[in-house]
Scaffold this active site. Structure first.
Site, mmCIF file in Angstrom:
data_model
loop_
_atom_site.group_PDB
_atom_site.id
_atom_site.type_symbol
_atom_site.label_atom_id
_atom_site.label_comp_id
_atom_site.label_asym_id
_atom_site.label_seq_id
_atom_site.Cartn_x
_atom_site.Cartn_y
_atom_site.Cartn_z
ATOM 1 N N TYR A 117 0.798 -1.243 0.000
ATOM 2 C CA TYR A 117 0.000 0.000 0.000
ATOM 3 C C TYR A 117 0.824 1.283 0.000
ATOM 4 C CZ TYR A 117 -4.401 -2.404 -0.149
ATOM 5 O OH TYR A 117 -5.462 -3.146 -0.584
ATOM 6 N N GLU A 148 -9.099 -6.809 3.958
ATOM 7 C CA GLU A 148 -8.341 -7.911 3.351
ATOM 8 C C GLU A 148 -7.732 -8.834 4.411
ATOM 9 O OE1 GLU A 148 -5.819 -5.820 0.529
ATOM 10 O OE2 GLU A 148 -7.609 -5.028 -0.449
ATOM 11 N N PHE A 168 -18.600 -8.568 -13.397
ATOM 12 C CA PHE A 168 -17.776 -8.275 -14.573
ATOM 13 C C PHE A 168 -16.652 -9.289 -14.633
ATOM 14 C CE2 PHE A 168 -19.478 -3.983 -14.149
ATOM 15 C CZ PHE A 168 -19.559 -3.568 -15.466
ATOM 16 N N PRO A 218 -11.625 -6.092 -14.913
ATOM 17 C CA PRO A 218 -11.835 -4.999 -13.972
ATOM 18 C C PRO A 218 -13.283 -4.511 -13.995
ATOM 19 C CG PRO A 218 -9.885 -4.610 -15.292
ATOM 20 C CD PRO A 218 -10.574 -5.809 -15.874
HETATM 21 C C1 HEM Z 1 -7.479 -4.426 -8.780
HETATM 22 C C2 HEM Z 1 -8.405 -0.294 -6.430
HETATM 23 C C3 HEM Z 1 -4.348 -0.880 -3.874
HETATM 24 C C4 HEM Z 1 -2.992 -4.312 -6.976
HETATM 25 C C5 HEM Z 1 -8.084 -3.266 -8.332
HETATM 26 C C6 HEM Z 1 -9.352 -2.781 -8.806
HETATM 27 C C7 HEM Z 1 -9.605 -1.636 -8.162
HETATM 28 C C8 HEM Z 1 -8.500 -1.371 -7.272
HETATM 29 C C9 HEM Z 1 -10.810 -0.752 -8.332
HETATM 30 C C10 HEM Z 1 -10.230 -3.466 -9.847
HETATM 31 C C11 HEM Z 1 -11.064 -4.480 -9.132
HETATM 32 C C12 HEM Z 1 -11.791 -5.388 -10.062
HETATM 33 O O1 HEM Z 1 -11.141 -6.056 -10.853
HETATM 34 O O2 HEM Z 1 -12.994 -5.440 -9.989
HETATM 35 C C13 HEM Z 1 -7.403 -0.114 -5.501
HETATM 36 C C14 HEM Z 1 -7.365 0.964 -4.535
HETATM 37 C C15 HEM Z 1 -6.224 0.800 -3.805
HETATM 38 C C16 HEM Z 1 -5.542 -0.373 -4.330
HETATM 39 C C17 HEM Z 1 -8.421 2.052 -4.392
HETATM 40 C C18 HEM Z 1 -5.664 1.618 -2.669
HETATM 41 C C19 HEM Z 1 -6.389 2.094 -1.693
HETATM 42 C C20 HEM Z 1 -3.611 -1.841 -4.503
HETATM 43 C C21 HEM Z 1 -2.275 -2.245 -4.135
HETATM 44 C C22 HEM Z 1 -1.883 -3.191 -5.029
HETATM 45 C C23 HEM Z 1 -2.983 -3.403 -5.942
HETATM 46 C C24 HEM Z 1 -1.499 -1.692 -2.936
HETATM 47 C C25 HEM Z 1 -0.533 -3.890 -5.097
HETATM 48 C C26 HEM Z 1 0.490 -3.357 -5.626
HETATM 49 C C27 HEM Z 1 -4.103 -4.642 -7.727
HETATM 50 C C28 HEM Z 1 -4.105 -5.665 -8.753
HETATM 51 C C29 HEM Z 1 -5.403 -5.701 -9.260
HETATM 52 C C30 HEM Z 1 -6.150 -4.700 -8.547
HETATM 53 C C31 HEM Z 1 -2.928 -6.521 -9.169
HETATM 54 C C32 HEM Z 1 -5.916 -6.591 -10.394
HETATM 55 C C33 HEM Z 1 -5.681 -5.808 -11.628
HETATM 56 C C34 HEM Z 1 -5.472 -6.599 -12.857
HETATM 57 O O3 HEM Z 1 -6.224 -7.531 -13.113
HETATM 58 O O4 HEM Z 1 -4.538 -6.248 -13.551
HETATM 59 N N1 HEM Z 1 -7.585 -2.403 -7.395
HETATM 60 N N2 HEM Z 1 -6.279 -0.890 -5.354
HETATM 61 N N3 HEM Z 1 -3.996 -2.571 -5.594
HETATM 62 N N4 HEM Z 1 -5.334 -4.089 -7.638
HETATM 63 FE FE1 HEM Z 1 -5.826 -2.541 -6.460
#
Ligand code: HEM
Length: 407
Positions: free
Chosen positions: A95, A137, A397, A400
């Site tokens: 994060y 989480e 979905f 994403p």
């Molecule tokens: C997916 C938001 C932090 C890695 C997502 C999605 C959202 C999101 C909206 C799409 C969810 C879906 O597929 O329905 C956020 C927010 C964060 C955060 C608001 C901070 C408060 C992080 C962190 C990481 C991360 C710290 C790690 C480095 C990912 C990955 C995906 C994802 C790998 C899947 C994306 C893909 O398929 O390529 N996140 N995220 N996220 N997030 Fe986050």
């Protein structure tokens, strides 16, 4: 908790985020992958290329900004994203990396609008938003590990059976290599799958819905081969699974996750609507309904291109023979001559409201739907205009999350 001054500043940035949010997140990913290339092992590169992930993140940040003084209002969204994060192995230590990168991207893209005061307010707000995610989480990690048959991280599974289901969909029956028990799941949930792909610089992880009912000694995923098209690249993982992963091979899985699940406390009629490979979570629901509440009224509606691409047809027909409350309808966009001859479908062309009303008696039912985005937009619009309550129209979905509202 944020003080009023910080909340005021955050809210004042909402208009600029609305217009430049996607630009910020696009820049964010450029910086993130330059400074932390190891994260290319977790992110879906195809989603990046298509810009879908950027939009999803931008929407989430924007939603957080709007609700910064009442994050409880976006808890369902946090949980939905949390499931995805947990499934991918995102941990608290990730994060701060994301937070720092987001601030750098904001500074660059927003220019003069990103004053020290604004950046300071966002740093504080991001900390609070991140804590909300980390908390949600942490519970999910504990639950995934502690339940019977549960585990942490990726676990090796052997492909016990590979079964072609249609010209484009193939099922993989997966059993753990360690011979241990496997966690149960809720119908509609998915697993993250990591194949061993020789010659690839990075690992590639994808989510696939579990397509059988829970309680079996295996997990089943049913994968559509995503060949490329002018508007999208070929699916690296799906093509690899189809072409190179065979019975006896190993796939790595994280424990089941996802919040698109069947509400088993509801006894009203259920309507399951799917387009293409979107049938996988709904088939799991259908099979579970058969095993647990065989008398419940269930309508399974599936839209496919034609009989050639239509998967698991015999499975649905068999369930309908066995369970008196089930009915099913198949809609083919372009039926083949053989489809016409064998009369294997109930409707030609797209599903419309008039037709839906002719097979579903009342909008007072629990609707679940999944499929390509245009299909989901159409279904959502139909259900809304029929007066189906928002909470009765649940959907998932693939890829994403986006919005169905602009339909
Ligand atoms: C997916 C938001 C932090 C890695 C997502 C999605 C959202 C999101 C909206 C799409 C969810 C879906 O597929 O329905 C956020 C927010 C964060 C955060 C608001 C901070 C408060 C992080 C962190 C990481 C991360 C710290 C790690 C480095 C990912 C990955 C995906 C994802 C790998 C899947 C994306 C893909 O398929 O390529 N996140 N995220 N996220 N997030 Fe986050």
């Amino acid at each position: 908790m944020l003080n009023e001054q910080t909340i005021r500043i955050i809210k004042s940035t909402v208009p600029v985020l609305e217009s430049k949010g996607t630009e910020v997140t696009k820049r964010f990913y450029e910086i993130l992958f330059t400074e932390h290339p190891e994260l290319l092992n977790v992110f879906n590169h195809a989603n990046q290329k298509q810009g879908r992930q950027q939009t999803a993140l931008a929407n989430a940040v924007y939603a957080a900004a709007v609700h910064i003084d009442n994050l409880a209002a976006i808890l369902p969204v946090v949980k939905q994203i949390g499931h995805k994060h947990r499934s991918l192995g995102i941990k608290p230590e990730h994060y701060p990396i994301v937070g720092r990168t987001l601030l750098t991207a904001m500074r660059e893209v927003l220019g003069e609008a990103a004053t020290d005061e604004v950046l300071q307010a966002w740093e504080t707000a991001y900390g609070i938003i991140a804590d909300a995610f980390i908390g949600v989480e942490a519970e999910m990690y504990t639950q995934a590990e502690r339940q019977a048959g549960g585990w942490e991280g990726f676990r090796a599974f052997r492909v016990e059976r590979k079964q072609k289901e249609s010209s484009v969909i193939t099922s993989f029956y997966l059993v753990p290599l360690d011979g241990g028990a496997i966690a149960t799941f809720e119908p509609g949930q998915y697993v993250s799958v990591k194949p061993e792909m020789p010659g690839e610089t990075y690992t590639h992880i994808r989510q696939y819905s579990l397509s059988d009912a829970p309680g079996k000694p295996y997990y089943r995923i049913s994968v559509k081969r995503e060949d490329g098209a002018p508007d999208r690249p070929a699916g690296k993982v799906s093509v690899f699974l189809h072409e190179h992963v065979n019975e006896g091979d190993t796939l790595w899985l994280t424990a089941p996750a996802g919040d698109f699940t069947l509400d088993t406390s509801d006894s009203r009629p259920v309507v399951l609507l799917s387009g293409g490979v979107g049938l996988t979570p709904l088939l799991s629901m259908l099979k579970t309904l058969g095993e647990t509440t065989p008398d419940r009224q269930v309508t399974f509606i599936h839209a496919a291109l034609s009989g050639e691409t239509h998967a698991m047809r015999a499975e649905v027909e068999e369930l309908a023979r066995r369970y008196p409350g089930f009915s099913y309808y198949f809609c083919y966009q372009s039926p083949t001559a053989a489809d016409r001859e064998e009369r294997t479908f109930h409707k030609e062309g797209y599903i419309d409201l008039e037709w839906l009303q002719s097979v579903v008696p009342s909008p007072d039912a629990a609707f679940y739907f999944c499929g390509p985005v245009p299909f989901m937009k159409t279904v959502n619009r139909m259900l809304q205009s029929w007066g189906v309550r928002k909470e009765d129209a649940r959907y998932e979905f693939f890829g994403p999350s986006g919005s169905l509202e602009e339909a």
